[in-house]
Enzyme design. Structure first.
Site, mmCIF file in Angstrom:
data_model
loop_
_atom_site.group_PDB
_atom_site.id
_atom_site.type_symbol
_atom_site.label_atom_id
_atom_site.label_comp_id
_atom_site.label_asym_id
_atom_site.label_seq_id
_atom_site.Cartn_x
_atom_site.Cartn_y
_atom_site.Cartn_z
ATOM 1 N N ALA A 66 0.873 -1.174 0.000
ATOM 2 C CA ALA A 66 0.000 0.000 0.000
ATOM 3 C C ALA A 66 0.912 1.227 0.000
ATOM 4 C CB ALA A 66 -0.880 -0.026 1.241
ATOM 5 N N GLY A 111 0.723 -5.032 0.957
ATOM 6 C CA GLY A 111 -0.475 -5.111 0.117
ATOM 7 C C GLY A 111 -0.204 -5.776 -1.230
ATOM 8 N N GLU A 114 -0.395 -9.344 -0.563
ATOM 9 C CA GLU A 114 -1.817 -9.646 -0.320
ATOM 10 C C GLU A 114 -2.619 -9.675 -1.622
ATOM 11 O OE1 GLU A 114 -1.729 -6.523 2.635
ATOM 12 O OE2 GLU A 114 -2.670 -7.888 4.073
ATOM 13 N N GLU A 134 4.759 -5.248 7.252
ATOM 14 C CA GLU A 134 3.971 -4.215 7.931
ATOM 15 C C GLU A 134 4.416 -3.958 9.369
ATOM 16 O OE1 GLU A 134 2.684 -6.556 5.969
ATOM 17 O OE2 GLU A 134 1.034 -5.751 4.774
#
Ligand code: CO8
Length: 260
Positions: A66, A111, A114, A134
């Site tokens: 992200a 992300g 993911e 993260e």
């Protein structure tokens, strides 16, 4: 529809989605996630597309996570909303009803990992690095990583990867079952397309039903999953493709599936 942060093209019946922010290693900002949601819905309703490949622009990254630059503006409720809306996009990919392949051409972090986890399968180039870093940011994975990683590679390895934040290379990712295949960088897209074409050679309904049985069943007990499997198995007998597949076998010829 046009997209600013994503490139989209169709190669025959394969949809090729490229996250296109190479200057920031294809980090997923809010605008990109919104585009991804719209594109995935577009693909879902496009019967001419039967399989999708997700990749990243450039030769360095699939998606490096992200977009961290957006994080400091968030409060607790904003963070929660951020997570829920990203989870929604990745769930749409998982439930697309068409197989998706992550073509991991470099860093797949946070992300990005993911996004790859929400695809039906993952193929990595030899230069790929995957991880959930993260915790280095004082965060936890928020786009489904705590759930999907553990389901894919098991609790112990998911704990190790998420708690350490370490990156694994393509071979290690293959060893632990995080990716299905490893290819030289210049063979990555070719390999993904070849695998996609194998899926496309089957009846589209049977492909969707098999995906549903696997994905729904994974959330249930064995008995409940077997019940769903039997019902979907029964449904196959209502399709023209099932009659065609069985007839073609008996007549010793290749099947001509219509997706009906
Ligand atoms: N977000 C924003 N920008 C990024 C990101 C990112 N995730 N990753 C890289 N960039 C940018 C860098 O800031 C840099 O920009 P600039 O040139 O303007 O300085 C550019 O991309 C190139 O990166 P580097 O110079 O750092 O390249 P290196 O080769 O030195 O390093 C790395 C590559 C190791 C991949 C490094 O960039 C890195 O560690 N990136 C961050 C990886 C990361 O921590 N990802 C996880 C992010 S958190 C997340 O994904 C949570 C998902 C759930 C969200 C829900 C929460 C609310």
């Amino acid at each position: 529809m046009s997209y600013e942060n994503i490139l989209y093209e169709k190669k025959g019946r394969i949809g090729l989605v490229t996250i296109n922010r190479p200057k920031v290693l294809n980090a997923l900002n809010t605008a990109t996630m919104d585009e991804l949601r719209r594109l995935v819905l577009e693909i879902r309703h496009d019967d001419s597309v039967g399989a999708v490949i997700f990749t990243g622009s450039g030769d360095k990254a699939f998606v490096a996570g992200a977009d961290i630059k957006e994080f400091l503006e968030l409060n607790a409720e904003g963070g929660r909303r951020f997570s829920v809306s990203g989870q929604h996009v990745f769930r749409l990919i998982e439930k697309l009803g068409k197989p998706s392949i992550a073509a991991i051409n470099g860093f797949a972090l946070g992300g990005g990992c993911e996004l790859a986890l929400s695809c039906s399968m993952r193929i990595a180039s030899e230069n790929a690095k995957l991880g959930q870093p993260e915790l280095n940011l004082g965060l936890i994975p928020g786009y489904g990583g705590t759930q999907r990683l553990a389901r894919l590679v098991g609790r112990g390895i998911a704990m190790e990867l998420i708690l350490s934040g370490k990156f694994v290379d393509a071979q290690e990712a293959f060893r632990i079952g995080l990716v299905n295949k490893v290819t030289p960088p210049d063979k990555l897209m070719e390999t993904c397309e070849e695998v996609a074409r194998t899926f496309l050679s089957k009846g589209a309904l049977a492909v969707r039903y098999a995906m549903e049985a696997i994905d729904e069943g994974l959330q249930l007990s064995l008995d409940e999953g077997a019940y769903i499997e039997a019902n979907i198995f029964g449904l196959c007998f209502a399709t023209e493709d099932m009659k065609e597949g069985v007839t073609a076998f008996l007549e010793k010829r290749p099947p001509n599936f219509k997706g009906k």
